[in-house]
Design a protein around this motif. Structure first.
Motif, PDB file in Angstrom:
ATOM      1  N   LEU A 160       0.754  -1.039   0.366  1.00 26.27           N
ATOM      2  CA  LEU A 160       0.006  -0.872  -0.011  1.00 26.27           C
ATOM      3  C   LEU A 160       0.695   1.757  -0.498  1.00 26.27           C
ATOM      4  CD1 LEU A 160      -2.794  -0.764   2.066  1.00 26.27           C
ATOM      5  CD2 LEU A 160      -3.428  -0.240  -0.097  1.00 26.27           C
ATOM      6  N   ASP A 161       1.824   1.288   0.685  1.00 28.37           N
ATOM      7  CA  ASP A 161       2.591   2.425   0.252  1.00 28.37           C
ATOM      8  C   ASP A 161       3.444   2.921  -0.365  1.00 28.37           C
ATOM      9  OD1 ASP A 161       4.763   4.197   2.256  1.00 28.37           O
ATOM     10  OD2 ASP A 161       5.957   3.039   1.361  1.00 28.37           O
ATOM     11  N   GLN A 162       4.031   1.798  -1.610  1.00 26.06           N
ATOM     12  CA  GLN A 162       4.367   1.984  -2.457  1.00 26.06           C
ATOM     13  C   GLN A 162       3.212   2.029  -3.724  1.00 26.06           C
ATOM     14  OE1 GLN A 162       7.695   1.798  -3.928  1.00 26.06           O
ATOM     15  NE2 GLN A 162       7.888   1.658  -1.554  1.00 26.06           N
ATOM     16  N   PHE A 163       2.218   1.359  -3.712  1.00 31.09           N
ATOM     17  CA  PHE A 163       0.585   2.070  -4.178  1.00 31.09           C
ATOM     18  C   PHE A 163       0.125   3.456  -4.099  1.00 31.09           C
ATOM     19  CE2 PHE A 163      -3.843   2.971  -4.213  1.00 31.09           C
ATOM     20  CZ  PHE A 163      -4.079   2.373  -6.125  1.00 31.09           C
ATOM     21  N   PHE A 164       0.409   4.195  -3.139  1.00 28.59           N
ATOM     22  CA  PHE A 164       0.446   4.999  -2.921  1.00 28.59           C
ATOM     23  C   PHE A 164       1.072   6.720  -3.222  1.00 28.59           C
ATOM     24  CE2 PHE A 164      -3.321   3.915  -0.006  1.00 28.59           C
ATOM     25  CZ  PHE A 164      -4.531   4.360  -0.638  1.00 28.59           C
ATOM     26  N   LYS A 165       2.306   5.879  -3.213  1.00 27.70           N
ATOM     27  CA  LYS A 165       3.745   6.976  -3.727  1.00 27.70           C
ATOM     28  C   LYS A 165       4.092   6.533  -4.524  1.00 27.70           C
ATOM     29  CE  LYS A 165       5.604   6.694   1.440  1.00 27.70           C
ATOM     30  NZ  LYS A 165       7.194   6.450   1.800  1.00 27.70           N
ATOM     31  N   ARG A 166       4.310   5.599  -5.294  1.00 25.51           N
ATOM     32  CA  ARG A 166       4.941   5.708  -6.603  1.00 25.51           C
ATOM     33  C   ARG A 166       3.326   5.147  -8.277  1.00 25.51           C
ATOM     34  NH1 ARG A 166       9.948   4.752  -5.961  1.00 25.51           N
ATOM     35  NH2 ARG A 166      10.782   4.495  -4.174  1.00 25.51           N
ATOM     36  N   THR A 167       2.613   4.995  -7.350  1.00 25.45           N
ATOM     37  CA  THR A 167       1.352   4.372  -8.562  1.00 25.45           C
ATOM     38  C   THR A 167       0.519   5.697  -9.210  1.00 25.45           C
ATOM     39  OG1 THR A 167       0.046   3.961  -7.192  1.00 25.45           O
ATOM     40  CG2 THR A 167       1.730   1.980  -7.950  1.00 25.45           C
ATOM     41  N   LYS A 168       0.431   6.125 -10.620  1.00 24.79           N
ATOM     42  CA  LYS A 168      -0.619   7.364 -10.811  1.00 24.79           C
ATOM     43  C   LYS A 168      -2.073   7.004 -10.012  1.00 24.79           C
ATOM     44  CE  LYS A 168       2.057   7.966 -15.650  1.00 24.79           C
ATOM     45  NZ  LYS A 168       1.705   8.453 -17.066  1.00 24.79           N
ATOM     46  N   THR A 169      -2.154   6.328  -9.370  1.00 29.33           N
ATOM     47  CA  THR A 169      -3.806   5.072  -9.747  1.00 29.33           C
ATOM     48  C   THR A 169      -3.872   6.234  -7.734  1.00 29.33           C
ATOM     49  OG1 THR A 169      -4.719   4.246 -10.669  1.00 29.33           O
ATOM     50  CG2 THR A 169      -6.081   3.922  -9.299  1.00 29.33           C
ATOM     51  N   GLY A 170      -2.676   5.671  -7.415  1.00 31.90           N
ATOM     52  CA  GLY A 170      -2.800   5.799  -5.570  1.00 31.90           C
ATOM     53  C   GLY A 170      -2.384   7.441  -5.674  1.00 31.90           C
ATOM     54  N   LYS A 171      -1.652   8.181  -6.424  1.00 36.02           N
ATOM     55  CA  LYS A 171      -1.400   9.639  -5.643  1.00 36.02           C
ATOM     56  C   LYS A 171      -2.688  10.458  -6.319  1.00 36.02           C
ATOM     57  CE  LYS A 171       4.055   8.982  -6.889  1.00 36.02           C
ATOM     58  NZ  LYS A 171       4.458   9.710  -7.993  1.00 36.02           N
TER      59      LYS A 171
END
Length: 292
Positions: A160-171
């Motif tokens: 989840l940390d990587q998802f919110f920090k590194r993916t366009k969808t998370g951002k």
């Protein structure tokens, strides 16, 4: 005087339950980070995860891994249904936070009643993921289910940390929380991000339900206690911060376990509320502070 020789074993139990509270708290944070909404139907997703996995295992005869995966997918879809039917109309009308909370509480109650009608009021449990004797370190026994709970929880934290920090969808999900109009002007599909946040949050709740059901029963009415504990974990950690919610969940689980040994099971909830009050007075922003 309580027997402190059991304290290490009780601490392990508290960590396991705390990981579950942390996952539920993260579910609160995911939706809050994407929309600014506090979803009190989160406990229903935990209940549904355990109940659907049990039904798939016992009624359909599916292997446990497939039953668990099916439960997660079904509950994630149910999260989207809740978003579409309950949350979306209020979101479009820019309803207040208070109205949103009441609406999601109502959804929680409706899901509980439906579960009672469909599955009855009998408690259910799942088999251990690994049917082997616990690992012993002196007088402390570490069950394989404990390892499953802790291992999967930490893996989800990292992902989840990587998802919110590194993916366009998370951002994009985080951008919607700060300013949905500005996010829309930047080409972000705000409606899709809201639906995705509910699916992700519901999936996390289902995972928590599947992980905890082998260690304690599930039933139609377990959702509200889990939702309250997850909400407290999110506040203690710093509402909107997934890692903080996970840390808060472990603290809450440890506090409850120690309270059970020291004062009895009747004061478990008192310990949880005491932790909440301490943080509200001393550090209202939580362990890691608010993200908004």
């Amino acid at each position: 005087m309580p027997d402190l020789s059991y304290l290490p074993q009780i601490a392990l139990s508290g960590i396991a339950v705390g990981c579950i509270y942390g996952l539920i708290g993260i579910g609160f944070c995911v939706i809050y980070n994407a929309s600014g909404i506090v979803n009190f139907a989160q406990g229903a997703f935990v209940m549904m995860g355990g109940m659907i996995a049990y039904s798939a295992l016992k009624t359909l005869g599916l292997p446990l891994p497939i039953a668990a995966a099916a439960a997660i997918v079904v509950v994630a879809a149910a999260g989207v249904v809740v978003e579409r039917i309950v949350v979306r109309p209020l979101w479009d009308r820019k309803a207040t936070m208070f109205v949103m909370i009441l609406a999601t509480l109502a959804a929680q109650i409706v899901v509980e009643r439906l579960a009672l009608i469909v599955a009855g009021d009998q408690p259910r449990t799942l088999p251990q993921f690994t049917d082997l004797p616990p690992i012993r370190f002196g007088s402390v026994a570490v069950s394989y289910q404990f390892l499953w709970i802790v291992g999967i929880s930490f893996l989800l934290i990292v992902l989840l940390d990587q998802f919110f920090k590194r993916t366009k969808t998370g951002k994009a999900m985080r951008a919607c929380a700060f300013n949905r109009e500005a996010a829309s002007l930047q080409g972000i599909n705000v409606s899709r991000m809201l639906a995705l946040s509910f699916a992700l949050s519901a999936g996390l709740g289902a995972i928590a339900g599947v992980l905890i059901t082998p260690t304690q029963y599930t039933a139609f009415n377990v959702g509200v206690p889990f939702a309250i504990s997850g909400f407290i974990a999110a506040i203690v950690g710093g509402f909107g911060h997934p890692l903080g919610a996970f840390i808060g969940g472990i603290m809450l689980g440890l506090a409850q376990s120690i309270a059970i040994v020291a004062f009895g099971a009747g004061l478990k909830n008192v310990a949880a509320l005491s932790v909440l009050l301490i943080f509200l007075f001393i550090r209202p922003g939580g362990i890691l502070g608010e993200t908004k």
